[in-house]
Design a protein around this motif. Structure first.
Motif, PDB file in Angstrom:
ATOM      1  N   ARG A 166       8.765 -10.667  -0.591  1.00 44.10           N
ATOM      2  CA  ARG A 166       7.822  -9.982   0.301  1.00 44.10           C
ATOM      3  C   ARG A 166       7.712 -10.727   1.635  1.00 44.10           C
ATOM      4  NH1 ARG A 166       3.637  -6.400  -0.238  1.00 44.10           N
ATOM      5  NH2 ARG A 166       3.813  -6.389  -2.513  1.00 44.10           N
ATOM      6  N   VAL A 216       6.613  -0.558   7.725  1.00 44.98           N
ATOM      7  CA  VAL A 216       5.817   0.162   6.728  1.00 44.98           C
ATOM      8  C   VAL A 216       6.707   0.705   5.625  1.00 44.98           C
ATOM      9  CG1 VAL A 216       4.369   2.202   6.362  1.00 44.98           C
ATOM     10  CG2 VAL A 216       3.990   0.748   8.361  1.00 44.98           C
ATOM     11  N   LEU A 217       7.866   1.257   5.989  1.00 45.09           N
ATOM     12  CA  LEU A 217       8.797   1.789   4.989  1.00 45.09           C
ATOM     13  C   LEU A 217       9.277   0.688   4.050  1.00 45.09           C
ATOM     14  CD1 LEU A 217      10.495   4.132   3.900  1.00 45.09           C
ATOM     15  CD2 LEU A 217      12.246   3.547   5.600  1.00 45.09           C
ATOM     16  N   ALA A 219       7.666  -2.028   3.279  1.00 46.81           N
ATOM     17  CA  ALA A 219       6.544  -2.401   2.409  1.00 46.81           C
ATOM     18  C   ALA A 219       6.367  -1.393   1.284  1.00 46.81           C
ATOM     19  CB  ALA A 219       5.264  -2.513   3.232  1.00 46.81           C
ATOM     20  N   VAL A 220       6.529  -0.108   1.582  1.00 51.89           N
ATOM     21  CA  VAL A 220       6.377   0.930   0.550  1.00 51.89           C
ATOM     22  C   VAL A 220       7.478   0.809  -0.492  1.00 51.89           C
ATOM     23  CG1 VAL A 220       6.449   3.413   0.125  1.00 51.89           C
ATOM     24  CG2 VAL A 220       5.142   2.517   2.062  1.00 51.89           C
ATOM     25  N   VAL A 221       8.727   0.664  -0.025  1.00 52.43           N
ATOM     26  CA  VAL A 221       9.855   0.544  -0.960  1.00 52.43           C
ATOM     27  C   VAL A 221       9.709  -0.708  -1.807  1.00 52.43           C
ATOM     28  CG1 VAL A 221      12.352   0.213  -1.114  1.00 52.43           C
ATOM     29  CG2 VAL A 221      11.417   1.868   0.506  1.00 52.43           C
ATOM     30  N   GLY A 223       6.942  -2.227  -2.590  1.00 47.57           N
ATOM     31  CA  GLY A 223       5.849  -2.037  -3.540  1.00 47.57           C
ATOM     32  C   GLY A 223       6.300  -1.280  -4.771  1.00 47.57           C
ATOM     33  N   VAL A 224       7.139  -0.248  -4.593  1.00 54.53           N
ATOM     34  CA  VAL A 224       7.653   0.519  -5.733  1.00 54.53           C
ATOM     35  C   VAL A 224       8.534  -0.364  -6.616  1.00 54.53           C
ATOM     36  CG1 VAL A 224       9.118   2.459  -6.412  1.00 54.53           C
ATOM     37  CG2 VAL A 224       7.510   2.711  -4.506  1.00 54.53           C
ATOM     38  N   GLU A 226       8.562  -3.650  -6.783  1.00 48.90           N
ATOM     39  CA  GLU A 226       7.769  -4.723  -7.388  1.00 48.90           C
ATOM     40  C   GLU A 226       7.011  -4.224  -8.609  1.00 48.90           C
ATOM     41  OE1 GLU A 226       4.653  -8.119  -5.827  1.00 48.90           O
ATOM     42  OE2 GLU A 226       4.333  -6.035  -5.246  1.00 48.90           O
ATOM     43  N   ARG A 227       6.446  -3.029  -8.513  1.00 46.96           N
ATOM     44  CA  ARG A 227       5.712  -2.499  -9.671  1.00 46.96           C
ATOM     45  C   ARG A 227       6.621  -2.276 -10.864  1.00 46.96           C
ATOM     46  NH1 ARG A 227       2.879   0.243  -5.584  1.00 46.96           N
ATOM     47  NH2 ARG A 227       4.227   2.075  -5.762  1.00 46.96           N
TER      48      ARG A 227
END
Length: 242
Positions: A166, A216-217, A219-221, A223-224, A226-227
């Motif tokens: 990250r 932002v893109l 960070a979104v990718v 986050g997916v 990482e989850r």
């Protein structure tokens, strides 16, 4: 939305030509980036960014795992790693240009030179923090070294590794822009610097907004991903909260 309204009001009531209103910037964004510039500048930048991040992850995790599992090697390399980590990557750009030329390889190397350190150092700490009881239990059951690495060490270190990735994403995005501002003829960084030198203010702001959108893109990718990777870790945290 409120921020855009405030921005529009501030730009309307000022004579500062370096602060265009959102509508002007939106028009410049469409005219500048929706078309050939997307293929010539945006896609190559994203390609170099992806290569740099991928190489940083591979090198950081591999080297961090070896160093974290080898105490004497960790003590030996710690001063050198701290020294190299403290060197600002932008100052290496002239050296990289001399050694590699003005090429995509040079830009990727610059990205890796800064993005690899958060991953490497977090991997070292994550590997070092592996539960000693679990390690001894695995040894007692004669679990092979590769099985311990794959099913115990790396999963235990994965929360720290993902935290390093990250941090590396933001560093890589910054270095991507900086590397393209030096003797380059294409890319987001080059195009933004070109707009700034030629006083194309609205176009310059549109490039900055595009960079923010890329961030932002990412960070979104991330986050997916990482989850999915740390699904077990977040599950344990949820259970502990209850």
């Amino acid at each position: 939305m409120l921020l855009l309204v405030l921005w529009g009001l501030a730009a309307t009531g000022t004579t500062n030509r370096f602060l265009p209103d959102p509508v002007t910037i939106a028009d410049a964004f469409v005219d500048t980036w929706i078309g050939p510039a997307f293929v010539q500048d945006v896609l190559p930048s994203l390609y170099r960014l992806g290569l740099g991040v991928a190489a940083s992850v591979v090198l950081g995790v591999a080297a961090g795992t070896v160093i974290g599992l080898t105490p004497w090697l960790r003590e030996l390399l710690e001063p050198l790693l701290e020294f190299l980590r403290a060197v600002p990557p932008p100052v290496l750009i002239p050296v990289a240009m001399l050694l590699l030329g003005i090429t995509d390889t040079m830009k990727v190397v610059v990205i890796v030179s800064g993005a690899v350190w958060p991953i490497l150092l977090n991997t070292v700490e994550g590997v070092r923090g592996t539960d000693s009881v679990l390690t001894q239990t695995a040894l007692s059951f004669r679990v092979t070294r590769w099985e311990r690495l794959w099913f115990l060490v790396l999963p235990a270190a994965s929360p720290r590794i993902m935290a390093g990735v990250r941090q590396a994403l933001s560093v890589a995005l910054i270095l991507m822009v900086i590397s393209e501002m030096f003797a380059s003829s294409a890319g987001l960084g080059y195009r933004i610097a070109y707009f700034q030198r030629n006083y194309l203010v609205a176009e310059m702001w549109s490039g900055i907004l595009l960079l923010g959108g890329v961030g932002v893109l990412l960070a979104v990718v991330f986050g997916v991903v990482e989850r999915r990777v740390l699904r077990w870790y977040h599950g344990i945290r949820e259970v502990n909260r209850v």
